[in-house]
Design an enzyme around this catalytic site. Structure first.
Site, PDB file in Angstrom:
ATOM      1  CG  HIS A  33     118.093  14.618  10.504  1.00  0.00           C
ATOM      2  ND1 HIS A  33     118.784  14.443  11.741  1.00  0.00           N
ATOM      3  CD2 HIS A  33     117.373  15.812  10.953  1.00  0.00           C
ATOM      4  CE1 HIS A  33     118.501  15.261  12.905  1.00  0.00           C
ATOM      5  NE2 HIS A  33     117.687  16.216  12.451  1.00  0.00           N
ATOM      6  CG  ASP A  35     119.345  21.271  13.604  1.00  0.00           C
ATOM      7  OD1 ASP A  35     118.916  22.029  12.839  1.00  0.00           O
ATOM      8  OD2 ASP A  35     118.686  20.521  14.595  1.00  0.00           O
ATOM      9  CG  HIS A  64     116.401  17.932  15.737  1.00  0.00           C
ATOM     10  ND1 HIS A  64     115.896  19.270  15.299  1.00  0.00           N
ATOM     11  CD2 HIS A  64     115.377  17.225  16.353  1.00  0.00           C
ATOM     12  CE1 HIS A  64     114.817  19.208  15.607  1.00  0.00           C
ATOM     13  NE2 HIS A  64     114.381  18.331  16.467  1.00  0.00           N
ATOM     14  CG  ASP A  67     116.357  23.231  15.187  1.00  0.00           C
ATOM     15  OD1 ASP A  67     117.321  23.824  15.463  1.00  0.00           O
ATOM     16  OD2 ASP A  67     116.082  22.235  14.664  1.00  0.00           O
TER      17      ASP A  67
END
Length: 364
Positions: A142, A179, A181, A267
């Site tokens: 990120h 991931d 995200h 995740d």
């Protein structure tokens, strides 16, 4: 890397706390905010390491990373930003209202996390390893060039990709970010760079961080070198394998990378309560990526830990992935009766078909 230990709310910024609580309630409606603790905690690493030490895998050996230097970090991060993070050594506090924070040991932890990928590809280039799995924290995908975000201080995999290009002479680098995200930081860093191909499969916006739309495909000379695959929440193993078969593998065969890098977030595991993958899916994907690396780039493959917040899911998934990297056959994997991500994966493949075809023309 266990010394990075952000926790709780930031009492100096109550307005940030309110924003974060609202965000958590949107994504995890059943979360108990009274007992909230920071999900990016040291136990994420110890869960993985303890399992791997308890049940050693033939063909796996441990290597300690060296911390990334400022010049290595500055290949992808602004020098002023690196200096700012380094100035926080020994301090505590939030850097972003999404609970990205530092504790007294965070700066050296971040340099070690970023240096792990460099150490891994150096070992592979020297013939000391065939593949690598970097067990690191804080995560990285990120973080763009100039700020901390999403628990990330330095963009570990971007630092690795830049080292592969600048120090080892690999002309083409491919990244798959799987991931849950979207890797908005990685996208921002390489958005106009045709030497780095990025495929990113993730829960579709407005899920955090709200980016990664299909039409975000790169800019300037990098147009067509970003292939986002937004998926609905609840997707399982079959959807991610379809992403591999319909987007990752054809794009890799067209691009012909010199090394494959994977932002490996666990995740999407069902124990993290948003998606429905389990460790058998991660193992199957890893086996396929290993075979693809053998086919295209003499086996060069590096996996870098990103998200994943259930200790059991982390331990089980990392162990299964390590077995696959070491060559244990993956013969079966669990699938949902109706995986909601499969149709979205096929839609993304159709959307990106022309970009993938263009990659072949540009790299041959």
């Amino acid at each position: 890397m266990l010394g990075h230990n952000p926790h709780g709310w930031d009492p100096d910024r109550p307005e940030w706390t309110d924003v974060v609580k609202a965000m958590i309630k949107r994504q995890y409606p059943n979360a108990n905010l009274d007992t909230y603790s920071h999900p990016e905690r040291p136990e994420r690493l110890t869960a993985i390491v303890d399992r791997l030490l308890l049940e050693p895998i033939d063909g796996v050996r441990w290597m300690l990373p060296s911390p990334a230097s400022a010049p290595q970090l500055e290949r992808v991060h602004d020098a002023a930003y690196v200096a700012h993070i380094e100035s926080l050594d020994g301090q505590s506090g939030w850097l972003s209202q999404d609970t990205t924070a530092v504790s007294p040991g965070s700066v050296i932890a971040a340099r070690l996390a970023a240096g792990s990928g460099i150490s891994a590809i150096e070992a592979i280039a020297a013939g000391e390893a065939e593949r690598a799995f970097c067990i690191v924290r804080p995560p990285g995908h990120h973080a763009p060039a100039d700020r901390a975000r999403g628990f990330c201080l330095y963009n570990n995999l971007a630092v690795t990709a830049a080292h592969a290009r600048k120090a080892l002479g690999y002309e083409r680098v491919m990244i798959w970010d799987l991931d849950m995200h979207h890797g908005n930081g990685t996208q921002a860093i390489f958005y106009d760079d045709p030497t780095v191909l990025v495929v990113d499969s993730h829960c579709a916006a407005p899920f955090y961080p709200g980016s990664g739309l299909l039409n975000e495909t790169g800019a300037g000379p990098g147009l067509g070198y970003h292939l986002n695959v937004p998926l609905p929440t609840g997707f399982g193993n079959a959807a991610l394998l379809k992403v591999f078969e319909q987007v990752v593998r054809p794009a890799a065969r067209a691009f012909r990378p010199d090394i494959l890098l994977v932002s490996t977030g666990f995740d999407c595991h069902y124990l993290d309560m948003v998606c429905n993958m389990n460790e058998t899916g991660y193992a199957a994907v890893t086996q396929r990526m290993s075979n693809l690396a053998d086919e295209l780039c003499e086996g060069r493959l590096v996996l870098m830990l990103e998200g994943g917040y259930s200790a059991k899911a982390l331990a089980d998934s990392a162990y299964a992935v390590s077995q696959a990297l070491a060559g244990k056959p993956v013969n079966t994997f669990n699938v949902l009766a109706n995986d909601p991500g499969c149709a979205a994966a096929s839609d993304a493949a159709a959307f990106h078909a022309s970009s993938i075809a263009a990659l072949k023309n540009q790299t041959h």
